[in-house]
Design an enzyme around this catalytic site. Structure first.
Site, PDB file in Angstrom:
ATOM      1  N   ARG A   1      -3.795 -10.020   5.044  1.00  0.00           N
ATOM      2  CA  ARG A   1      -4.087  -9.998   3.485  1.00  0.00           C
ATOM      3  C   ARG A   1      -2.942  -9.614   2.729  1.00  0.00           C
ATOM      4  O   ARG A   1      -2.675  -8.211   2.563  1.00  0.00           O
ATOM      5  CB  ARG A   1      -5.162  -9.129   3.437  1.00  0.00           C
ATOM      6  CG  ARG A   1      -5.909  -9.264   2.121  1.00  0.00           C
ATOM      7  CD  ARG A   1      -7.014  -8.234   1.911  1.00  0.00           C
ATOM      8  NE  ARG A   1      -7.766  -8.173   0.615  1.00  0.00           N
ATOM      9  CZ  ARG A   1      -7.391  -7.568  -0.325  1.00  0.00           C
ATOM     10  NH1 ARG A   1      -6.384  -6.697  -0.356  1.00  0.00           N
ATOM     11  NH2 ARG A   1      -7.890  -7.575  -1.460  1.00  0.00           N
TER      12      ARG A   1
ATOM     13  N   LYS B   1       0.993  -1.133  -0.090  1.00  0.00           N
ATOM     14  CA  LYS B   1       0.094   0.119   0.173  1.00  0.00           C
ATOM     15  C   LYS B   1       0.797   1.379  -0.102  1.00  0.00           C
ATOM     16  O   LYS B   1       2.054   1.295   0.420  1.00  0.00           O
ATOM     17  CB  LYS B   1      -1.027  -0.052   1.119  1.00  0.00           C
ATOM     18  CG  LYS B   1      -2.102  -0.849   0.857  1.00  0.00           C
ATOM     19  CD  LYS B   1      -3.170  -0.852   1.767  1.00  0.00           C
ATOM     20  CE  LYS B   1      -4.273  -1.948   1.546  1.00  0.00           C
ATOM     21  NZ  LYS B   1      -5.242  -1.903   2.525  1.00  0.00           N
TER      22      LYS B   1
HETATM   23  C1  9MG Z   1     -10.183  -5.545  -0.527  1.00  0.00           C
HETATM   24  N1  9MG Z   1      -9.111  -4.860   0.407  1.00  0.00           N
HETATM   25  C2  9MG Z   1      -8.041  -3.984  -0.209  1.00  0.00           C
HETATM   26  N2  9MG Z   1      -7.498  -3.897   1.036  1.00  0.00           N
HETATM   27  C3  9MG Z   1      -8.119  -4.068   2.104  1.00  0.00           C
HETATM   28  C4  9MG Z   1      -7.876  -4.274   3.785  1.00  0.00           C
HETATM   29  O1  9MG Z   1      -6.725  -3.663   4.216  1.00  0.00           O
HETATM   30  N3  9MG Z   1      -8.642  -5.000   4.252  1.00  0.00           N
HETATM   31  C5  9MG Z   1      -9.523  -5.706   4.009  1.00  0.00           C
HETATM   32  N4  9MG Z   1     -10.274  -6.446   4.639  1.00  0.00           N
HETATM   33  N5  9MG Z   1      -9.955  -5.750   2.471  1.00  0.00           N
HETATM   34  C6  9MG Z   1      -9.137  -4.964   1.753  1.00  0.00           C
END
Ligand code: 9MG
Length: 267
Positions: free
Chosen positions: A243, A209
């Site tokens: 994630r 990110k």
């Molecule tokens: C779909 N998506 C993109 N970034 C995310 C994040 O940080 N958390 C979750 N739950 N979904 C995300």
């Protein structure tokens, strides 16, 4: 949790599974197979980009993108499939086809989403987002980011319970990068132990990110080291699910975190 975006325009991997305008199922299945071999235990499939500046797609378009992928992955692999969606139709369709978890960046605030999630009967990740992807990074403002995110997630959890969801089916996600400045993101990250104390399992998504780019000065395809470092730190601070895009490298980092914890617990 391995990220599988079946979108033409997601921020770091958009279009990865497309040949022209058509989705290539074989390439998705190969990517899922690779992620599982690398150590993923959850696959997050999303059909709508939520990167800053992205516009929503229609429910029909999202169903067309996501449902065939869920069906194919469920038929071929024994893995928990999470569906990254805010759309009640996609939730119902995906769970009917074998998805075992819902991941909603809007925390079930769309019309019909709470009822759909309750009917689905699977765990749900509630994420905090200020605003909408199209404009969320324009001027994020908070008086107390940690208290506000916590209060929001507590309010959405209460709404879930009222709609009939089981409390032990609720996960929390502070929503890194979703309507937050760098300072907001860093404050939240430092507060992960405090959020973990609530008892709700925490899902953390910082992989590749822009907060990492803001600190390191690296472009999106050069952020693996920062992503893996942050994943390890998040695990140490109480995150239950990470994630990520770089599954193998993250799995190695988590193995080290687990080994350190085991040694400490045995002492
Ligand atoms: C779909 N998506 C993109 N970034 C995310 C994040 O940080 N958390 C979750 N739950 N979904 C995300």
């Amino acid at each position: 949790m391995a990220v599988m975006n079946v979108t033409p325009d997601s921020f770091s991997d958009g279009g990865q599974f497309y040949a022209g305008t058509s989705l290539n199922l074989d390439s998705i299945l190969a990517a899922v197979e690779g992620a599982l071999a690398d150590g993923a235990t959850l696959i997050d499939i999303g059909g709508e980009s939520t990167r800053p500046g992205a516009s929503p797609v229609s429910q029909q378009e999202e169903c067309d993108r996501v449902l065939p992928v869920v069906e194919a992955v469920a038929a071929r692999f024994d893995v928990v499939i999470s569906v990254d969606t805010s759309s009640p139709e996609v939730m119902r369709g995906a769970v009917d086809l074998g998805a075992g978890m819902l991941n909603d960046v809007r925390a079930l605030r769309r019309d019909g989403a709470l009822a759909a999630a309750a009917d689905c009967g699977v765990p749900v990740c509630l994420m905090h987002m200020q605003g909408e992807p199209a404009s969320m990074q324009q001027k994020p403002e908070y008086r107390d980011i940690v208290a506000e995110v916590k209060a929001f997630l507590a309010e959405r959890s209460a709404a879930c319970r009222e709609a009939g969801l089981l409390d032990n089916h609720i996960l929390w996600d502070p929503g890194f990068g979703f309507g937050k400045s760098l300072s907001h993101n860093l404050q939240l990250f430092n507060a992960l132990p405090h959020l973990a104390e609530t008892g709700y399992p925490l899902l953390v998504g910082v992989s590749r990110k822009s907060m990492l780019g803001a600190v390191t000065g690296r472009d999106v395809d050069q952020r693996m080291a920062a992503s893996v470092t942050m994943a390890a730190l998040a695990a140490e601070r109480g995150a239950a699910i990470l994630r990520v895009h770089d599954v193998r490298e993250t799995a190695d980092a988590l193995a080290m975190v687990a080994a350190l914890k085991k040694e400490k617990d045995q002492a």
